[in-house]
Design a protein around this motif. Structure first.
Motif, short mmCIF file in Angstrom:
data_model
loop_
_atom_site.label_atom_id
_atom_site.label_comp_id
_atom_site.label_asym_id
_atom_site.label_seq_id
_atom_site.Cartn_x
_atom_site.Cartn_y
_atom_site.Cartn_z
N ILE A 60 0.84 -1.21 0.00
CA ILE A 60 0.00 0.00 0.00
C ILE A 60 0.87 1.25 0.00
CG2 ILE A 60 -1.70 1.29 1.36
CD1 ILE A 60 -2.80 -1.49 2.19
N ARG A 106 2.09 1.74 -3.48
CA ARG A 106 1.06 2.28 -4.37
C ARG A 106 0.72 3.73 -4.06
NH1 ARG A 106 -2.10 -2.80 -2.91
NH2 ARG A 106 -0.87 -4.40 -3.97
N MET A 107 0.97 4.14 -2.80
CA MET A 107 0.77 5.55 -2.44
C MET A 107 1.76 6.42 -3.20
SD MET A 107 -1.17 6.49 0.50
CE MET A 107 -2.31 5.60 1.54
N TYR A 116 -11.00 10.29 -5.05
CA TYR A 116 -10.82 9.05 -4.31
C TYR A 116 -9.42 8.89 -3.70
CZ TYR A 116 -10.83 4.15 -3.09
OH TYR A 116 -10.72 2.98 -2.41
N GLY A 117 -8.39 9.10 -4.54
CA GLY A 117 -7.02 8.95 -4.04
C GLY A 117 -6.74 9.86 -2.86
N ARG A 144 -9.11 11.11 -0.79
CA ARG A 144 -9.92 10.65 0.35
C ARG A 144 -9.23 9.48 1.05
NH1 ARG A 144 -14.55 13.43 0.45
NH2 ARG A 144 -15.68 13.85 -1.48
N VAL A 145 -8.64 8.59 0.25
CA VAL A 145 -7.92 7.46 0.82
C VAL A 145 -6.78 7.96 1.73
CG1 VAL A 145 -6.25 5.69 0.15
CG2 VAL A 145 -8.48 5.75 -0.92
N ARG A 146 -6.24 9.12 1.35
CA ARG A 146 -5.17 9.70 2.17
C ARG A 146 -5.71 10.56 3.29
NH1 ARG A 146 -3.56 8.29 -2.45
NH2 ARG A 146 -1.41 7.87 -3.03
#
Lengths: 201, 310
Positions: A89, A92-93, A115-116, A118-120
């Protein structure tokens, strides 16, 4: 491509082997990737381009039975991306990817790019708005979608969807961006637009 | 091989088309037969029960006199039991399905679990009744309550919910999952933002099919000891039950109850033929309940799927 003025090394594959179960798919690859440069892979279909590319963001970890050997060193911190101690992960970040077929989420254009972020953990509307506009501009699609950010991404044309996917990957400022034949599912005009875009990036 | 003449080609096509017609006719016949049987059943119940289908029927308790008996406690009981069943089966079933599809490693243990979940769906419902009699009624001390009935039926439909969750998840293309993981999402983020929402139409369909099956179940509910004659409703939260005692928010779950199929069963087993009219009317109401649940399922699926395209 030609390399001028001592480019800095961004990543380097060292003796990379990859196995799908028993089948060896990549054999002893050594290859430097330079910072702020476009490195293109060409070869016949089935020769392992995608497999190689997907090793960089540990996509193979999603499926059982896959195995890496060797290293992909990632600079400036000299991390081995393939090391079992490195969380995929985290990899991929730092490394974004655009896939062969456009794969927007069945959500709004806005949410696709958000989305990317928000994931962060980014939920501040103003920050999101800013970064989303920046990413969409970067992917040369802002003018086409700025008035309909809440529309479903699946209503866009194939070429627009692929540029949206590029924007999704750009939004999180990846250090390295992987493109897996992003234009293979598109018509020549959309292909031209995306090739030009990659050059600008 | 000689190329075919036009006549030969035409006679070949004619033969093929004849088979087409036969199969089509057969299909229409079978479909018609199925529909006819359903219409006859429902129509018959409606005709026989017609005279009792008025508002009073829905607002009256059971009674010794057929003409005054109603289904108030039965339909309220059925709805409340379904509520408990849904609340118990949906989170458990969805979580189990998501775990099996998204988290579990493929090995012999998950294979065995998979086979057994499918088998569980085929276990006769009375066995679930016996199981709950031992566990919920006696061991946990829930008694012959709405809670016991709801949990029993939840066990019954759990395999349906799990299987439909897994099938809905499998229909999501791998590239969506990869797209989510590629920006650095964890498994849970991928499930929370993508997998579960996109699987929702399929999950809901499974849940409602399960509930439609559960609402018609009689055997396990009788086994756990539901009442067949009941002339009160479960306590409504915060209302006065007796002098100075008001019901708590969840007191109703421990209340005795009856459900529609038991009421129908009870009426058909009475010697007085007047009760048969009641049974037919109640049977029709139960059919309408099941059909409207299916209608809701179809509507929700249509509405939610509209926005999900790959």
């Amino acid at each position: 491509m030609q390399i001028h003025d001592n480019p800095t090394l961004k990543a380097e594959a060292r003796n990379l082997n990859f196995y799908y179960g028993e089948a060896k798919a990549l054999k002893g690859i050594n290859m430097p990737i330079y910072d702020k440069k476009v490195t293109a892979l060409i070869g016949p279909s089935g020769c392992g381009k995608s497999t190689y590319l997907r090793s960089f963001n540990r996509m193979h970890d999603l499926y059982p039975g896959n195995r890496y050997e060797g290293e992909i060193r990632f600079f400036p911190d000299n991390t081995n991306l393939l090391s079992p101690e490195v969380d995929p992960i985290e990899v991929r970040m730092r490394i974004g990817m655009v896939f062969q077929k456009p794969n927007p989420f069945p959500k709004s254009i806005y949410e696709n790019v958000a989305y990317g972020l928000r994931v962060r953990g980014e939920n501040n509307k103003r920050v999101l708005d800013d970064k989303i506009e920046h990413a969409l501009r970067g992917a040369a699609i802002w003018d086409e979608v700025k008035d309909r950010l809440q529309d479903l991404a699946s209503n866009l044309s194939g070429g627009q969807q692929q540029r949206l996917c590029i924007a999704r990957a750009l939004a999180t400022d990846p250090e390295l961006l992987l493109f897996d034949e992003p234009t293979s599912a598109l018509d020549p005009i959309a292909t031209g637009a995306i090739e030009e875009l990659v050059h600008e990036l | 091989m000689q190329p075919m003449t036009t006549e030969q080609i035409r006679s070949l096509i004619a033969k093929g088309k004849a088979k087409d017609t036969i199969f089509q006719a057969l299909g229409i016949f079978c479909l018609g037969l199925g529909l006819l049987v359903i219409f006859l059943l429902v129509g018959d119940m409606l005709l026989r029960g017609m005279e009792r289908l008025n508002l009073e029927f829905f607002t009256s308790f059971a009674s010794r006199r057929a003409g005054q008996a109603g289904i108030l406690s039965a339909w309220v009981g059925s709805l409340l039991v379904m509520l408990v069943t849904g609340l118990a089966a949906v989170p458990l079933g969805v979580a189990a399905g998501v775990y099996l599809e998204e988290y579990a490693k493929r090995n012999w243990i998950t294979d065995i679990i998979e086979i057994n979940i499918t088998n569980l769906a085929a276990v006769p419902s009375i066995v679930y009744g016996l199981l709950s009699l031992g566990i919920f009624v006696y061991a946990f001390g829930f008694g012959q309550s709405i809670l016991t009935a709801g949990l029993t039926l939840a066990l019954l439909i759990l395999p349906i919910v799990i299987v439909s969750t897994r099938e809905a998840i499998r229909a999501i293309p791998a590239m969506i999952r990869e797209g989510s993981m590629a920006v650095g999402a964890t498994r849970w983020q991928t499930c929370r933002y993508h997998i579960i929402p996109y699987a929702m139409p399929g999950i809901l369909t499974g849940v409602i099919i399960g509930l439609a099956r559960a609402i018609g179940e009689t055997a396990p509910i009788i086994t756990i000891g539901a009442l067949t004659f009941i002339a009160f409703l479960p306590p409504v939260p915060f209302t006065e039950m007796s002098e100075g005692v008001s019901a708590g928010l969840f007191d109703w779950v421990m209340s005795p109850f009856t459900v529609m199929p038991i009421q129908i069963f009870n009426w058909t087993s009475r010697p007085d033929p007047a009760f048969e009219i009641n049974a037919a009317a109640a049977g029709f109401v139960l059919m309408v309940m099941v059909l409207s649940m299916n209608a809701i399922a179809i509507y929700l699926r249509y509405k939610m799927r509209k926005n999900i395209k790959w």
